[in-house]
Design an enzyme around this catalytic site. Structure first.
Site, mmCIF file in Angstrom:
data_model
loop_
_atom_site.group_PDB
_atom_site.id
_atom_site.type_symbol
_atom_site.label_atom_id
_atom_site.label_comp_id
_atom_site.label_asym_id
_atom_site.label_seq_id
_atom_site.Cartn_x
_atom_site.Cartn_y
_atom_site.Cartn_z
ATOM 1 N N LYS A 178 -22.462 -31.571 35.067
ATOM 2 C CA LYS A 178 -24.032 -30.946 34.779
ATOM 3 C C LYS A 178 -23.762 -29.918 34.064
ATOM 4 O O LYS A 178 -22.874 -28.978 33.853
ATOM 5 C CB LYS A 178 -24.418 -30.569 36.388
ATOM 6 C CG LYS A 178 -24.433 -31.618 37.280
ATOM 7 C CD LYS A 178 -24.739 -31.125 38.704
ATOM 8 C CE LYS A 178 -23.477 -30.772 39.497
ATOM 9 N NZ LYS A 178 -23.517 -30.487 40.681
ATOM 10 N N THR A 214 -32.958 -21.247 41.468
ATOM 11 C CA THR A 214 -32.231 -22.689 41.266
ATOM 12 C C THR A 214 -31.256 -22.820 42.546
ATOM 13 O O THR A 214 -30.245 -23.423 42.390
ATOM 14 C CB THR A 214 -31.435 -22.550 40.189
ATOM 15 O OG1 THR A 214 -30.801 -21.270 39.983
ATOM 16 C CG2 THR A 214 -32.290 -22.605 38.865
ATOM 17 N N GLY A 216 -29.545 -24.519 45.380
ATOM 18 C CA GLY A 216 -29.620 -25.845 45.884
ATOM 19 C C GLY A 216 -29.831 -27.061 44.731
ATOM 20 O O GLY A 216 -29.909 -28.058 45.248
ATOM 21 N N THR A 217 -29.741 -26.653 43.749
ATOM 22 C CA THR A 217 -30.034 -27.631 42.558
ATOM 23 C C THR A 217 -29.103 -28.750 42.469
ATOM 24 O O THR A 217 -29.471 -30.007 42.469
ATOM 25 C CB THR A 217 -30.248 -27.059 41.030
ATOM 26 O OG1 THR A 217 -29.040 -26.230 40.764
ATOM 27 C CG2 THR A 217 -31.435 -26.101 40.906
ATOM 28 N N GLY A 218 -27.978 -28.447 42.511
ATOM 29 C CA GLY A 218 -26.748 -29.525 42.816
ATOM 30 C C GLY A 218 -26.865 -30.341 43.899
ATOM 31 O O GLY A 218 -26.650 -31.679 43.790
ATOM 32 N N CYS A 219 -26.952 -29.647 44.932
ATOM 33 C CA CYS A 219 -27.267 -30.575 46.141
ATOM 34 C C CYS A 219 -28.344 -31.726 46.061
ATOM 35 O O CYS A 219 -28.193 -32.859 46.471
ATOM 36 C CB CYS A 219 -27.433 -29.692 47.413
ATOM 37 S SG CYS A 219 -26.058 -28.401 47.733
HETATM 38 N N1 LIG Z 1 -32.854 -23.903 34.800
HETATM 39 C C1 LIG Z 1 -32.739 -25.097 34.729
HETATM 40 N N2 LIG Z 1 -33.860 -25.998 34.410
HETATM 41 C C2 LIG Z 1 -33.536 -27.391 34.306
HETATM 42 N N3 LIG Z 1 -32.723 -28.003 34.967
HETATM 43 C C3 LIG Z 1 -31.634 -27.237 35.680
HETATM 44 C C4 LIG Z 1 -31.617 -25.723 35.718
HETATM 45 N N4 LIG Z 1 -30.647 -25.622 36.351
HETATM 46 C C5 LIG Z 1 -30.075 -26.510 36.785
HETATM 47 N N5 LIG Z 1 -30.739 -27.800 36.117
HETATM 48 C C6 LIG Z 1 -30.025 -29.108 36.471
HETATM 49 O O1 LIG Z 1 -30.149 -29.134 37.915
HETATM 50 C C7 LIG Z 1 -29.004 -30.042 38.256
HETATM 51 C C8 LIG Z 1 -27.818 -29.029 39.142
HETATM 52 O O2 LIG Z 1 -27.122 -28.526 37.816
HETATM 53 P P1 LIG Z 1 -26.181 -27.150 38.098
HETATM 54 O O3 LIG Z 1 -25.264 -27.117 36.996
HETATM 55 O O4 LIG Z 1 -26.987 -25.929 38.208
HETATM 56 O O5 LIG Z 1 -25.564 -27.591 39.669
HETATM 57 P P2 LIG Z 1 -24.938 -26.740 40.660
HETATM 58 O O6 LIG Z 1 -24.072 -25.431 40.084
HETATM 59 O O7 LIG Z 1 -23.847 -27.655 41.292
HETATM 60 O O8 LIG Z 1 -25.957 -26.230 41.632
HETATM 61 P P3 LIG Z 1 -25.890 -25.338 43.149
HETATM 62 O O9 LIG Z 1 -24.760 -24.970 43.191
HETATM 63 O O10 LIG Z 1 -27.038 -24.605 43.169
HETATM 64 O O11 LIG Z 1 -26.239 -26.419 44.154
HETATM 65 C C9 LIG Z 1 -28.579 -30.511 36.955
HETATM 66 O O12 LIG Z 1 -29.378 -31.789 36.732
HETATM 67 C C10 LIG Z 1 -29.142 -29.457 36.017
HETATM 68 O O13 LIG Z 1 -29.327 -30.140 34.350
HETATM 69 C C1 LIG Z 2 -24.094 -25.751 52.597
HETATM 70 C C2 LIG Z 2 -24.181 -25.310 51.279
HETATM 71 N N1 LIG Z 2 -23.782 -26.546 50.484
HETATM 72 C C3 LIG Z 2 -23.539 -26.392 49.062
HETATM 73 C C4 LIG Z 2 -24.205 -25.066 48.435
HETATM 74 C C5 LIG Z 2 -24.047 -25.294 46.708
HETATM 75 O O1 LIG Z 2 -25.323 -24.872 46.402
HETATM 76 C C6 LIG Z 2 -24.611 -24.108 49.145
HETATM 77 N N2 LIG Z 2 -25.070 -23.116 48.637
HETATM 78 N N3 LIG Z 2 -24.551 -24.462 50.629
#
Ligand SMILES: Nc1ncnc2c1ncn2[C@@H]1O[C@H](COP(=O)(O)OP(=O)(O)OP(=O)(O)O)[C@@H](O)[C@H]1O
Ligand SMILES: Cc1ncc(CO)c(N)n1
Length: 276
Positions: A178, A214, A216-219
């Site tokens: 990502k 942002t 929880g975007t990854g989850c």
């Molecule tokens: N500012 C943003 N605008 C549009 N899409 C975004 C943005 N930030 C993240 N994304 C999208 O959200 C998804 C998660 O990406 P990210 O790299 O932030 O994951 P992450 O760090 O594992 O997230 P988290 O740790 O917050 O759960 C991807 O599809 C990414 O493209």
């Molecule tokens: C419980 C939990 N899982 C995953 C993440 C990563 O976003 C978070 N902040 N908290």
């Protein structure tokens, strides 16, 4: 009488009291996408939009028993893993995935929360690679996680492609690195998530939303992919729908809390309904 089977998805992850990430984000996302959600909790975290204020892991048997209870009774069409916290849980969960023969397995290799709190012990990274990755259909690291998994310092798209090849060689059929943490996406206004299917690379581009909300975007992204797999979508379709789901959730954020707020888990459904 013919009966339509409800698609079922399981999340094995940590609880986020703030409701934007972890188990809570996963269950909301499953529900929004019309999938029956189940959970096996690995740890309770004390979180709000200002950060992680406590982590209380459960005994590993408690997680394993939850997986056993739902797997042996309700059944699982697809599952995702999130915060697993330590190597013992990773080994137990891997054994269960093997035992049940689950194939639609999405591994979000959660390591560090945005504020820096540790959600995976450093010595558990090896267990993730050795035990869980060989069972994964899709792995979805962010850039720092891809670096920790491969030892490759990621500056360019070529570095990212090299990291994706490396992770693919550990077993997962599909790798999505990502782009949320890519510095360049801030200046270009474009975010690219890189998909590798073991043969070809696809750049999944989207507009970068300028927002601090942002959490929880990854989850949410990996949960949406899991829900779509549970419904029988192909992997490329599931990933593309997952991207649309997270884009809508970020664009229509809820402006909650004093820090990094959650995304809007019902924005995607609202958009779909508007198209009808
Ligand atoms: N500012 C943003 N605008 C549009 N899409 C975004 C943005 N930030 C993240 N994304 C999208 O959200 C998804 C998660 O990406 P990210 O790299 O932030 O994951 P992450 O760090 O594992 O997230 P988290 O740790 O917050 O759960 C991807 O599809 C990414 O493209
Ligand atoms: C419980 C939990 N899982 C995953 C993440 C990563 O976003 C978070 N902040 N908290």
């Amino acid at each position: 009488m013919t009966s339509i089977r409800i698609p079922r998805a399981l999340t094995i992850a940590g609880s986020d009291s703030g409701g934007g990430a972890g188990i809570q984000a996963d269950l909301k996302t499953f529900q929004e996408l019309g999938v029956y959600g189940m959970s096996a909790i690995t740890a309770i975290t004390v979180q709000n939009t200002l950060g992680v204020h406590g982590v209380y892991p459960l005994p590993q048997e408690a997680t394993a028993q939850q997986v056993e209870a739902v797997g042996s009774d309700l059944g699982v069409d697809a599952l995702k893993t999130g915060m697993l916290f330590h190597a013992g849980i990773i080994r137990l969960v891997s054994e269960q995935i093997r035992k049940f023969g689950w194939e639609k397995v999405v591994v979000d290799p959660v390591m560090i929360a945005k504020g820096g709190a540790e959600l995976l012990q450093p010595d558990a990274v090896q267990a993730l690679k050795d035990d869980l990755f060989p069972l994964a259909l899709i792995v979805t690291p962010n850039i720092p996680e891809a670096e920790a998994l491969t030892g490759i310092s990621i500056r360019t798209m070529e570095d990212r492609r090299e990291a994706a090849r490396h992770i693919n060689s550990l077993g997962p059929k599909f790798v999505v690195i990502k782009g949320g943490h890519d510095e360049e996406s801030v200046s270009s206004g474009q975010i690219i998530d890189l998909l590798f299917d073991g043969a070809a690379f696809t750049d999944l581009g989207s507009k970068r939303v300028q927002t601090i909300h942002t959490h929880g975007t990854g989850c949410t992204f990996s949960a949406a992919i899991t829900a779509e797999l549970a419904k029988g979508m192909s992997v490329p379709e599931a990933i593309s729908n997952g991207k649309a789901f997270i884009q809508a959730a970020i664009e229509e954020s809820l402006q909650l809390g004093q820090g990094h707020g959650p995304t809007n888990h019902w924005a995607y459904r609202r958009r779909q309904e508007m198209l009808l």
